[in-house]
Design an enzyme around this catalytic site. Structure first.
Site, PDB file in Angstrom:
ATOM      1  CE1 TYR A 233     -13.517  17.926 -12.188  1.00  0.00           C
ATOM      2  CE2 TYR A 233     -13.083  17.137  -9.963  1.00  0.00           C
ATOM      3  CZ  TYR A 233     -13.485  16.903 -11.264  1.00  0.00           C
ATOM      4  OH  TYR A 233     -13.823  15.628 -11.635  1.00  0.00           O
TER       5      TYR A 233
ATOM      6  NE  ARG B 240      -2.525   0.748   3.482  1.00  0.00           N
ATOM      7  CZ  ARG B 240      -2.847  -0.024   4.519  1.00  0.00           C
ATOM      8  NH1 ARG B 240      -3.782  -0.936   4.416  1.00  0.00           N
ATOM      9  NH2 ARG B 240      -2.225   0.096   5.666  1.00  0.00           N
TER      10      ARG B 240
ATOM     11  CE  LYS C 261      -9.620  15.102 -15.938  1.00  0.00           C
ATOM     12  NZ  LYS C 261      -9.907  16.143 -14.984  1.00  0.00           N
TER      13      LYS C 261
ATOM     14  CG  ASP D  22      -6.923  21.093  -9.550  1.00  0.00           C
ATOM     15  OD1 ASP D  22      -6.113  20.722 -10.427  1.00  0.00           O
ATOM     16  OD2 ASP D  22      -7.996  20.525  -9.332  1.00  0.00           O
TER      17      ASP D  22
HETATM   18  C1  LIG Z   1     -10.549  15.960 -13.702  1.00  0.00           C
HETATM   19  C2  LIG Z   1     -10.126  16.931 -12.690  1.00  0.00           C
HETATM   20  C3  LIG Z   1     -10.023  16.572 -11.346  1.00  0.00           C
HETATM   21  C4  LIG Z   1     -10.425  15.211 -10.861  1.00  0.00           C
HETATM   22  O1  LIG Z   1      -9.683  14.183 -11.413  1.00  0.00           O
HETATM   23  P1  LIG Z   1     -10.245  12.671 -11.370  1.00  0.00           P
HETATM   24  O2  LIG Z   1      -9.051  11.844 -11.610  1.00  0.00           O
HETATM   25  O3  LIG Z   1     -11.283  12.593 -12.436  1.00  0.00           O
HETATM   26  O4  LIG Z   1     -10.842  12.465 -10.003  1.00  0.00           O
HETATM   27  C5  LIG Z   1      -9.573  17.518 -10.458  1.00  0.00           C
HETATM   28  N1  LIG Z   1      -9.264  18.761 -10.847  1.00  0.00           N
HETATM   29  C6  LIG Z   1      -9.354  19.141 -12.137  1.00  0.00           C
HETATM   30  C7  LIG Z   1      -8.983  20.522 -12.508  1.00  0.00           C
HETATM   31  C8  LIG Z   1      -9.791  18.253 -13.081  1.00  0.00           C
HETATM   32  O5  LIG Z   1      -9.909  18.653 -14.353  1.00  0.00           O
END
Ligand SMILES: *Cc1c(COP(=O)(O)O)cnc(C)c1O
Length: 386
Positions: free
Chosen positions: A100, A47, A197, A172
């Site tokens: 987000y 883990r 992403k 973020d």
């Molecule tokens: C997609 C996204 C997230 C969340 O990511 P996941 O892997 O889908 O949980 C967080 N912040 C931003 C800016 C995003 O575009």
């Protein structure tokens, strides 16, 4: 050596290794030689992560200029861990109105159950942000550019304000993947990314990361993920690590394609506004120029679509831009955004002219993508003329 070279030659760990890539160790149990190692190694259980995880963390530290990176199973869990690592019961969080949506939901629905309150601020109104800081405020949550609406706050000014008030900041940084924006260099305390992403880059795995420059905060993030039992599976970690090797090449193609489409869309009569921070018409363009070194494939525009029939005609005429959530993969995507815009009353979207559409420019031929959007705009125009 420059960062793209270092990411390709990043081979942390076993110097005996003869393969280009680390082995994907699928393991809960890790065998250890003696009692001391069993209880004292810190990596005595799957883990906590194995070879791939360590190599991915090292790559992310390089990309973001971080001293410490911790992996989580999704971008959203990285946001939640980053926030939770900075607060305790009685504290208060301020979050930009354009972060987000699910991060906002975490702050507004989940944090109160943990005794933590929150409030949103307009990302372009720093005076209001300053007024909103209370003695209980412990964290300011930012995202650049904001999800769906692409505002870029003045991060250095916010960092200065936060430090004077003894408040931490979190960014973020998913949009730039850390390649075109390094919030930790600007004094931000915590940078998070959805690896889902651009890092993974192929729309086939989830992942998240929480990055910090301060060892004490890194240790707090680590303790939190251990207490909550949060870890990233080795195959998903491998997908993200593999993505780091081609990250720069892919992002520069996404960037070029998106820029070409954004400039072309600006000339189209049924497009009321293109929302891309590299365009001089963007209200935060000067901040983008100062704090970013490039842009990615994700941007928005306002479509002059008086009712649902118009936007539906546009969307259904597209063949290459597929409709679906997420982005950062090789394929182009489109979503109508009005359905999920719930913003503060003083927000610019309240008096927007047109329907907000978000595009992700994938790695298809840019000319084919332009032809696809042309098809959509022609279909919208046909509805207007009937
Ligand atoms: C997609 C996204 C997230 C969340 O990511 P996941 O892997 O889908 O949980 C967080 N912040 C931003 C800016 C995003 O575009």
């Amino acid at each position: 050596m420059k960062l793209p070279t270092r990411l390709i030659h990043n081979r942390k760990g076993n110097p005996e290794r003869r393969t280009v890539n680390p082995p994907v160790e699928r393991a809960s149990t890790v065998l250890l030689p003696d009692r001391g190692a069993l209880y004292g190694s810190g990596t005595g259980y799957g883990r906590m992560g194995l070879s791939v995880h360590r190599e991915l963390e090292a790559a992310l530290c390089e990309i973001e200029g971080a001293a410490h990176a911790r992996l989580t199973p999704s971008g959203l869990s990285a946001c939640a861990v980053g926030i939770a690592s900075a607060v305790r019961a009685g504290d208060h969080v301020l979050l930009s109105d354009s972060v987000y949506g699910p991060t906002r939901r975490f702050c507004e629905k989940r944090l109160p159950k943990m005794g933590v309150s929150s409030a949103r601020f307009n990302p372009r109104d720093l005076a209001a942000l300053e007024r909103a800081i209370t003695p209980q405020t412990k964290l300011i949550v930012l995202e650049a550019p904001g999800s769906l609406t692409f505002e870029i706050s003045d991060t250095p000014a916010i960092v200065k304000m936060a430090r004077q008030a003894g408040v931490l900041t979190m960014m973020d940084n998913t949009w730039s993947a850390g390649v075109y924006h390094r919030p930790l260099d600007l004094g931000v305390d915590i940078s998070v990314q959805a690896l889902t992403k651009y890092m993974v880059g192929h729309a086939d795995a989830f992942g998240g990361a929480v990055m910090t420059t301060k060892p004490a905060h890194g240790a707090a993030v680590e303790a939190l993920t251990e207490d909550w039992g949060i870890s990233l599976g080795p195959d998903d970690a491998y997908a993200a690590l593999r993505g780091t090797r081609t990250l720069f090449t892919r992002l520069s193609a996404h960037q070029e394609s998106a820029l070409g489409l954004a400039r072309w869309l600006q000339t189209q009569p049924d497009v009321a506004l293109v929302i891309h921070p590299t365009l001089p018409s963007h209200p935060d363009h000067e901040i983008w120029r100062r704090d970013f070194s490039g842009s990615s494939g994700l941007f928005g525009f306002l479509l002059d679509a008086p009712d649902d029939a118009h936007i539906d005609a546009f969307l259904s005429a597209l063949n290459l831009f597929k409709m679906g959530f997420s982005w950062g993969g090789f394929e182009s995507l489109v979503i109508p955004c009005d359905e999920q815009l719930t913003r503060l009353p003083d927000d610019w979207t309240a008096h927007r002219q047109g329907r907000l559409v978000r595009l992700h420019a994938g790695l298809e031929d840019p000319g084919d993508l332009k032809a696809d959007l042309e098809r959509g705009l022609r279909a919208l125009h046909d509805v207007k003329n009937t």
